[in-house]
Design an enzyme around this catalytic site. Structure first.
Site, PDB file in Angstrom:
ATOM      1  N   ARG A 233       0.850  -1.195   0.000  1.00 25.23           N
ATOM      2  CA  ARG A 233       0.000   0.000   0.000  1.00 25.23           C
ATOM      3  C   ARG A 233       0.882   1.239   0.000  1.00 25.23           C
ATOM      4  O   ARG A 233       2.008   1.207   0.519  1.00 25.23           O
ATOM      5  CB  ARG A 233      -0.889   0.030   1.256  1.00 25.23           C
ATOM      6  CG  ARG A 233      -2.047  -0.952   1.215  1.00 25.23           C
ATOM      7  CD  ARG A 233      -3.160  -0.498   0.273  1.00 25.23           C
ATOM      8  NE  ARG A 233      -4.255  -1.442   0.248  1.00 25.23           N
ATOM      9  CZ  ARG A 233      -4.477  -2.365  -0.697  1.00 25.23           C
ATOM     10  NH1 ARG A 233      -3.638  -2.473  -1.710  1.00 25.23           N
ATOM     11  NH2 ARG A 233      -5.516  -3.159  -0.640  1.00 25.23           N
ATOM     12  N   HIS A 281      -1.779   1.147  -9.616  1.00 25.83           N
ATOM     13  CA  HIS A 281      -2.417   0.162  -8.731  1.00 25.83           C
ATOM     14  C   HIS A 281      -3.108  -0.944  -9.556  1.00 25.83           C
ATOM     15  O   HIS A 281      -4.300  -1.200  -9.404  1.00 25.83           O
ATOM     16  CB  HIS A 281      -3.431   0.849  -7.796  1.00 25.83           C
ATOM     17  CG  HIS A 281      -3.749   0.040  -6.578  1.00 25.83           C
ATOM     18  ND1 HIS A 281      -4.073   0.594  -5.374  1.00 25.83           N
ATOM     19  CD2 HIS A 281      -3.789  -1.310  -6.383  1.00 25.83           C
ATOM     20  CE1 HIS A 281      -4.305  -0.353  -4.477  1.00 25.83           C
ATOM     21  NE2 HIS A 281      -4.144  -1.525  -5.078  1.00 25.83           N
TER      22      HIS A 281
END
Ligand SMILES: NC(=O)c1ccc[n+]([C@@H]2O[C@H](COP(=O)([O-])OP(=O)(O)OC[C@H]3O[C@@H](n4cnc5c(N)ncnc54)[C@H](OP(=O)(O)O)[C@@H]3O)[C@@H](O)[C@H]2O)c1
Length: 318
Positions: A233, A281
């Site tokens: 993340r 992402h």
């Protein structure tokens, strides 16, 4: 009895990811066309809803689902869900553990490990210069690959990278035995792990313990000129510390799939940094078609009062 799908914190995100919401709705209805599947903001009476499926849902809304019997994250990670202060800790939370997603992220990690190890940008530059530059090193495959996080995804990455003949070290919360890897566990063994990792791959979940773990002190413990890959993340990484480590040569480059602010702002220095690879992402995006069977299996279990699959440990945060 109804299922609610909530994707996107705000209207812009809800529109941007409408393809994801609709993909989930289609996938669930293909199992059973009679299901009552509702999508935000058209949820009708909240009291009808017993199963809530979320990805970056509007914060503060969960407390309205007073009859919810389970909440499912539509992704492997649950950090997006656990930031909500209104979570009722008596309602079980489950997550996606999809072998197809695991394959996807393993392919991503493998691709970027190999581009580093096989000196892909070096040879591309030599071609641009029309230089037959046959001088060692021809490969960096003697370097050690360090994986942080050896769960569903990191464990599979370790297996594939080992099959490719790469040397591995790994680090996780609890001790493990993994073929082809020297393993370290917990804070006490972090230094020993880092000191060997020429490529550091972050495949950790985001928790209180792992937030900002990719920082100046961590980089300083790696061998000089190591390479960073972050598919965990964005909040694992202290961005300024990365820029400093690249400027000093402590790190030679980084491949980043996740960011503190997504989408990555237009004027962010990462976009144009010569030693940073940015991807939006996409290392592994949940595919409703492959993940829907487990979400539906959990709904069946929920209604039958059986134990749910892939439950999140709220104490650990993953
Ligand atoms: N970029 C993308 O597209 C993408 C896609 C999917 C997932 N992800 C990220 O990948 C993460 C990992 O997914 P997963 O399914 O592999 O999770 P998982 O199965 O829960 O595995 C998590 C691993 O991290 C380790 N860990 C957790 N906290 C730790 C700590 N404080 N210190 C050391 N190790 C720690 C765990 O150790 P133990 O084994 O000892 O418990 C475990 O090995 C997700 O949470 C998500 O953030 C990214």
């Amino acid at each position: 009895m109804a299922i609610a799908i909530l994707v996107g914190r705000n209207e812009v995100e809800q529109q941007t990811y409408n393809w994801f919401t609709q993909g989930w709705k289609r996938a669930l209805l293909s199992f059973n066309p009679d299901l009552d599947v509702r999508t935000w903001p058209n949820l009708g009476n909240y009291a009808d809803i017993d199963y809530v499926l979320v990805w970056n849902h509007p914060l503060g809304i969960l407390k309205k689902f007073t009859q919810a019997k389970a909440i499912a994250s539509l992704a492997a990670g649950v950090d997006h869900l656990l930031v909500d202060p209104d979570i009722d800790h008596h309602v079980p939370i489950v997550r996606i553990m999809d072998p197809f997603m695991a394959t996807d992220i393993v392919q991503y990690v493998t691709a970027y490990v190999l581009q580093y190890v096989k000196l892909v940008s070096h040879w591309a530059l030599k071609q641009q210069q029309k230089m037959w530059f046959k001088q060692p090193p021809f490969t960096l495959s003697n370097k050690i690959i360090g994986i942080m996080g050896l769960g569903h995804l990191g464990g599979k990455a370790a297996h594939v990278l080992h099959q490719l003949g790469l040397k591995l070290v790994g680090w996780s919360h609890s001790p493990k035995t993994i073929t082809g890897m020297t393993h370290y566990a917990g804070k006490a063994q972090l230094h020993e792990f880092l000191a060997q990792a020429n490529v550091l791959i972050c495949m950790l979940p985001l928790t209180k313990e792992t937030k900002n773990i990719l920082n100046r002190q961590t980089f300083a413990q790696l061998p000089k000129a190591s390479y960073l890959i972050n598919v965990g993340r964005g909040e694992h990484l202290v961005e300024d510390d990365l820029l400093d480590a690249l400027a000093s040569g402590q790190l030679s480059g980084a491949c980043l799939d996740v960011f503190r602010h997504e989408p990555l702002p237009f004027d962010h220095p990462f976009w144009s940094h010569p030693h940073i690879i940015v991807t939006p992402h996409i290392a592994s995006v949940t595919n409703p078609e492959t993940a829907a069977p487990q979400v539906m299996e959990n709904y069946r279990r929920l209604l039958a009062g059986e134990e749910l699959l892939h439950r999140v440990n709220l104490r650990k945060g993953y």
